[in-house]
Design an enzyme around this catalytic site. Structure first.
Site, short mmCIF file in Angstrom:
data_model
loop_
_atom_site.label_atom_id
_atom_site.label_comp_id
_atom_site.label_asym_id
_atom_site.label_seq_id
_atom_site.Cartn_x
_atom_site.Cartn_y
_atom_site.Cartn_z
N TRP A 1 39.10 47.09 43.80
CA TRP A 1 39.33 46.77 45.22
C TRP A 1 40.77 46.36 45.44
CZ3 TRP A 1 36.98 42.02 48.17
CH2 TRP A 1 37.07 42.23 49.55
N HIS B 1 45.02 43.85 32.58
CA HIS B 1 44.03 42.81 32.33
C HIS B 1 44.60 41.73 31.41
CE1 HIS B 1 40.79 44.60 34.46
NE2 HIS B 1 40.46 45.53 33.59
#
Length: 342
Positions: A76, A145
Site C-alpha cells: 500500500w 525491509h
C-alpha cells in the site's frame, strides 16, 4: 559488481560466504532458516543480497526509501508514494477513465517500486543492479525491509527521504502467517505451527526482527532527523488516508497545490491505491513475484489489510503477552504503540 563466466556477479560470492558464516536459527517463521546480523534475523536467502546492498548501494539526495517490517503495509505504501511522487507524469484518473491508464492499473506496486534486496538477490546476479539503479530517473522510489542500521551509509549521508510505516505487531504477525503459507514452495513442509511461530516472534525471531528494535531504530531517526525520516502508522493511515497522503506529499517535497486539492487529487490517489482497486488489477490478481522456486502470485500481497484482524486468530492471552513485550522493549524510546500516544 561485474558478471563472471558462470553468469554470477563477481564479488557476490564474498557476500554469500559472509552470510553463511553468520549465526543461524534452524527454525523461523517460514520454510527457510534465518541468519543473524547486527542483532537482527534475516531470511537466509536475503542475507547475502542485504550485505551486497549495504556495501555497494549509492543513494542520491533525491531518492525516496520506503521501509517496513514484512506484512506491515509495504504494498500500500509503495502504491501511495509512487502515485504522489509521479503524479506529474501520471495523473490519478477517476475510476472508469481509461483514456490515460495509470501504471498502477497495469503493474504491481512491487514492479514500480522494487525492493533493494530483490535487485541485489542471486536471481539478478547475472545482471548486476548497478546499471539498472543508475538508469532509474530521479526521484527513485525504492523499498527495504532492512532495519535502519543495515541501510547503506550513503542513505543518511545523502539526505534522501526515508518513510517508515509501522503496524500493530499482532496484525503483522497474523498477516505474515497467511503470507508465508501462500508463498511457500510447492511440496515444501507446512509453515511453522502457530504456537511455535508465536513463541519465536515473541523471542524476536521473525523476518528482519526483532520487530521492537526495527521500529525503535526508525523512530529514533525520525525524532533526530524529522526532515529526512518520516514515521507513519498503518492504523492512522487507514483512519485518515487523505490527511496522511497530504502529509506524505509535504514531507517528500511535492505538496499538493491549491488547484490539486480543489480538484480532489489527494482523494483520487487514495481511491486509486485502495485495496479493492489494487486487487482488481490483473497484474495483482494473476501476475507473479520473484523467479524460480521462490516465485509466488502477486495476489498473496492482497489479503485483507484490516486493523484488528488479529482478534480472529489470536487468543486474548497471546495478545496481552505480545503487548507487554512491546511495551517493555520500547520503554524509554519515546515510542508508544497506543494510537492515542506518540
Amino acid at each position: 559488481m561485474v558478471a563472471g563466466e558462470n553468469g554470477r556477479a563477481d564479488g557476490f560470492s564474498k557476500y554469500e560466504a559472509q552470510a553463511s558464516s553468520l549465526p543461524a536459527s534452524p527454525r523461523g517463521q517460514g520454510s527457510f532458516p534465518y541468519r543473524k546480523y547486527g542483532g537482527f534475523w534475516y531470511p537466509e536467502h536475503l542475507m547475502a543480497p542485504t550485505l551486497a546492498m549495504l556495501d555497494t548501494f549509492a543513494a542520491r539526495p533525491t531518492d525516496v526509501i520506503l521501509a517496513t517490517m514484512p506484512k506491515s503495509g509495504a504494498t500500500w505504501l509503495k502504491a501511495l508514494v509512487y502515485a504522489v511522487v509521479c503524479r506529474g507524469r501520471h495523473q490519478p484518473a477517476p475510476a472508469g477513465d481509461e483514456r490515460h491508464p495509470h501504471p498502477l492499473l497495469a503493474s504491481s506496486p512491487h514492479e514500480l517500486v522494487p525492493f533493494l534486496h530483490d535487485l541485489y538477490s542471486e536471481n539478478h546476479s547475472s545482471a548486476p543492479p548497478g546499471p539498472f539503479l543508475e538508469g532509474m530517473p530521479s526521484p527513485r522510489v525504492l523499498a527495504v525491509h532492512a532495519p535502519f542500521t543495515a541501510l547503506p551509509a550513503s542513505v543518511p549521508a545523502s539526505g534522501c527521504r526515508v518513510v517508515y510505516l509501522c503496524r500493530d505487531p499482532k496484525d503483522g504477525f497474523v498477516s505474515l502467517r497467511h503470507f508465508l503459507d501462500e508463498k511457500k514452495p510447492e511440496g515444501s513442509p507446512a509453515i511453522t505451527p502457530l504456537a511455535e511461530a508465536f513463541d519465536l516472534f515473541c523471542d524476536g525471531v521473525s523476518p528482519f526482527g526483532p520487530v521492537w528494535d526495527h521500529m525503535a531504530g526508525y523512530w529514533k531517526e525520525s525524532v533526530a532527523r524529522p526532515g529526512e525520516v518520516m514515521f507513519l502508522r498503518y492504523e492512522q493511515l487507514k483512519e485518515d488516508a487523505v490527511g496522511s497522503v497530504t502529509r506524505l506529499a509535504e514531507f517528500l517535497g511535492c505538496p499538493f497545490t491549491d488547484e490539486e486539492v480543489a480538484g480532489g487529487v489527494p482523494e483520487a490517489i487514495v481511491a486509486l491505491c485502495s485495496m479493492d482497486r489494487m486487487r482488481s488489477v490483473q497484474a495483482n490478481r494473476d501476475g507473479m513475484h520473484g523467479t524460480g522456486g521462490r516465485s509466488f502470485k502477486n495476489s498473496a500481497f492482497f489479503r485483507k489489510g484490516e486493523v484488528g484482524d488479529w482478534k480472529a486468530h489470536m487468543t486474548p492471552e497471546m495478545a496481552r503477552r505480545l503487548d507487554n513485550i512491546m511495551e517493555e522493549k520500547l520503554r524509554g524510546s519515546g515510542l508508544s504503540l497506543s494510537l492515542t500516544g506518540n
